[in-house]
Design an enzyme around this catalytic site. Sequence first.
Site, PDB file in Angstrom:
ATOM      1  N   GLY A 114      17.049  -0.691  34.707  1.00 51.91           N
ATOM      2  CA  GLY A 114      18.278   0.098  34.811  1.00 51.91           C
ATOM      3  C   GLY A 114      19.129  -0.056  33.566  1.00 51.91           C
ATOM      4  O   GLY A 114      18.624  -0.192  32.454  1.00 51.91           O
ATOM      5  N   SER A 137      -0.470   6.872   5.440  1.00 49.72           N
ATOM      6  CA  SER A 137      -1.798   6.614   5.996  1.00 49.72           C
ATOM      7  C   SER A 137      -2.915   7.093   5.082  1.00 49.72           C
ATOM      8  O   SER A 137      -4.015   6.546   5.092  1.00 49.72           O
ATOM      9  CB  SER A 137      -1.930   7.288   7.367  1.00 49.72           C
ATOM     10  OG  SER A 137      -1.033   6.713   8.294  1.00 49.72           O
ATOM     11  N   PHE A 194       8.330   0.396   2.572  1.00 52.82           N
ATOM     12  CA  PHE A 194       7.977  -0.128   3.901  1.00 52.82           C
ATOM     13  C   PHE A 194       7.122  -1.388   3.794  1.00 52.82           C
ATOM     14  O   PHE A 194       6.188  -1.581   4.585  1.00 52.82           O
ATOM     15  CB  PHE A 194       7.241   0.930   4.744  1.00 52.82           C
ATOM     16  CG  PHE A 194       7.957   2.239   4.887  1.00 52.82           C
ATOM     17  CD1 PHE A 194       9.341   2.303   4.940  1.00 52.82           C
ATOM     18  CD2 PHE A 194       7.243   3.429   4.960  1.00 52.82           C
ATOM     19  CE1 PHE A 194       9.998   3.520   5.078  1.00 52.82           C
ATOM     20  CE2 PHE A 194       7.886   4.644   5.094  1.00 52.82           C
ATOM     21  CZ  PHE A 194       9.271   4.691   5.154  1.00 52.82           C
ATOM     22  N   ILE A 195       7.434  -2.261   2.845  1.00 48.84           N
ATOM     23  CA  ILE A 195       6.597  -3.443   2.619  1.00 48.84           C
ATOM     24  C   ILE A 195       7.093  -4.617   3.456  1.00 48.84           C
ATOM     25  O   ILE A 195       8.184  -5.154   3.218  1.00 48.84           O
ATOM     26  CB  ILE A 195       6.563  -3.812   1.121  1.00 48.84           C
ATOM     27  CG1 ILE A 195       6.163  -2.588   0.286  1.00 48.84           C
ATOM     28  CG2 ILE A 195       5.611  -4.981   0.900  1.00 48.84           C
ATOM     29  CD1 ILE A 195       4.867  -1.926   0.705  1.00 48.84           C
ATOM     30  N   GLU A 225      -7.189  -6.263  10.383  1.00 50.51           N
ATOM     31  CA  GLU A 225      -5.795  -5.805  10.391  1.00 50.51           C
ATOM     32  C   GLU A 225      -5.466  -5.057  11.672  1.00 50.51           C
ATOM     33  O   GLU A 225      -4.435  -5.300  12.312  1.00 50.51           O
ATOM     34  CB  GLU A 225      -5.540  -4.898   9.182  1.00 50.51           C
ATOM     35  CG  GLU A 225      -4.125  -4.340   9.137  1.00 50.51           C
ATOM     36  CD  GLU A 225      -3.906  -3.383   7.959  1.00 50.51           C
ATOM     37  OE1 GLU A 225      -2.845  -2.729   7.940  1.00 50.51           O
ATOM     38  OE2 GLU A 225      -4.797  -3.291   7.089  1.00 50.51           O
ATOM     39  N   THR A 254      -1.502   5.467  11.834  1.00 48.98           N
ATOM     40  CA  THR A 254      -0.906   6.079  13.016  1.00 48.98           C
ATOM     41  C   THR A 254      -1.958   6.347  14.095  1.00 48.98           C
ATOM     42  O   THR A 254      -3.165   6.374  13.828  1.00 48.98           O
ATOM     43  CB  THR A 254      -0.237   7.417  12.655  1.00 48.98           C
ATOM     44  OG1 THR A 254      -1.261   8.332  12.205  1.00 48.98           O
ATOM     45  CG2 THR A 254       0.809   7.241  11.564  1.00 48.98           C
ATOM     46  N   LEU A 284      12.970   0.210  34.916  1.00 49.94           N
ATOM     47  CA  LEU A 284      13.135  -0.619  36.107  1.00 49.94           C
ATOM     48  C   LEU A 284      14.267  -1.634  35.951  1.00 49.94           C
ATOM     49  O   LEU A 284      14.788  -2.134  36.948  1.00 49.94           O
ATOM     50  CB  LEU A 284      11.826  -1.332  36.439  1.00 49.94           C
ATOM     51  CG  LEU A 284      10.703  -0.445  36.983  1.00 49.94           C
ATOM     52  CD1 LEU A 284       9.464  -1.275  37.288  1.00 49.94           C
ATOM     53  CD2 LEU A 284      11.145   0.325  38.227  1.00 49.94           C
ATOM     54  N   MET A 328       0.829  -1.205   0.000  1.00 51.83           N
ATOM     55  CA  MET A 328       0.000   0.000   0.000  1.00 51.83           C
ATOM     56  C   MET A 328       0.861   1.252   0.000  1.00 51.83           C
ATOM     57  O   MET A 328       0.721   2.115  -0.846  1.00 51.83           O
ATOM     58  CB  MET A 328      -0.911   0.010   1.238  1.00 51.83           C
ATOM     59  CG  MET A 328      -1.954  -1.082   1.292  1.00 51.83           C
ATOM     60  SD  MET A 328      -3.108  -0.813   2.676  1.00 51.83           S
ATOM     61  CE  MET A 328      -2.755  -2.243   3.679  1.00 51.83           C
TER      62      MET A 328
END
Length: 385
Positions: free
Chosen positions: A342, A135, A159-160, A245, A368, A340, A128
């Site tokens: 550290g 988006s 970004f597939i 999705e 997003t 926590l 897409m």
Amino acid sequence: MKRTHFDSDHEAYRETVRAFLAREIEPHYERWEAERLIDRSAWLAAGKSGIIGLGVPKEFGGSGVTDYRFRHIVAEEIARTGTTSYGAGLSIQDDITIPYITHLGTDKQKSRWLPRMVTGELIGAIAMTEPGAGSDLQGVRATAVRDGNEWVLNGQKTFITNGILSDLVIVVVRTDPNAGSKGFSLIVVERDTPGFSRGRKLHKVGLAAQDTAELVFEDARVPAENLLGTEGRGFIHLMENLPLERIGIAVNAITSARAAYEWTKNYVFERKAFGKPIGDLQNTRFVLAEMLTEIEITESHLDRCVLALNTGELTAVDASKAKWWASELQKRVVDRGVQLHGGYGYMMEYPIGRAYVDSRIQTIYGGTTEVMKEIIGRDIAAEFK
């Protein structure tokens, strides 16, 4: 609080998934992360163990089980083992590409692709996003023009997920540039199609072993029969699949948050400071209390969403609510867990460190957080129009 979301069949399947991950995935995962690619053998092993393609009808090689709680089990076990790069690829296969083909494909298309997707021989992807369209899918510029018995595709995608390993890609294209939202279609492009090439394997912040790539189409010729669904209804087809999705992302988010909490809880009662476990310090107990409360409340809501998905009652708006809330919660929980731990929390040898980099994308892909809120806000405003 005891959860009643799963029954004995789901718990029996959990044992299958747990054994599969211990045998086939966990021993190799560190190497895959270093190499930034998961072996295809992992997909074949998943097929043999019944980890993928459960929802595929029996006549096409699956078990026909459409109860999403079984996918929920897979997500929980992947989160518990910290093998999230592997889980991301499976989600594309089971929550997106297989459902698109199952719901939109012709019997010929289903017979051609689904049996080998169930066995892991065929890996799917959906294309897409483009360099200039994320988006907002209305910005898609990739085109497909009909030429006799073929479609000719031109354009770029980026970004597939599964971009390198994929054997078939569902590509979102404009087939009528003058028809607005009614000018989009879905076309399946198969590996080795002339004019179809893969660009860079992208170097991401997290999810290192999950192959994300650029795809390029230069006069790529695809048989006309590879049109998926109805010409001009591609945008509608995308909207119809959004609840699945996005609830998939939400489930992955809350299972990862739960895993991060468990790692952190165990760590703070093993680690000592000032002569006692840091879990006995009031601030630590307060943070754990906040984490657990938020997780359990969100789990309860998502369990309801999964049941609504099973009955076809989950709306795109409700899925958007679940997606943004669970993914933002995942970020908060993981960040507290790192704190926590550290200095050790910043080490990649600890699962919480890897979870820190892997979790950041969750509020971005699949829409997003800001887009999710806009969808919900528009639905609210529609009450007054």
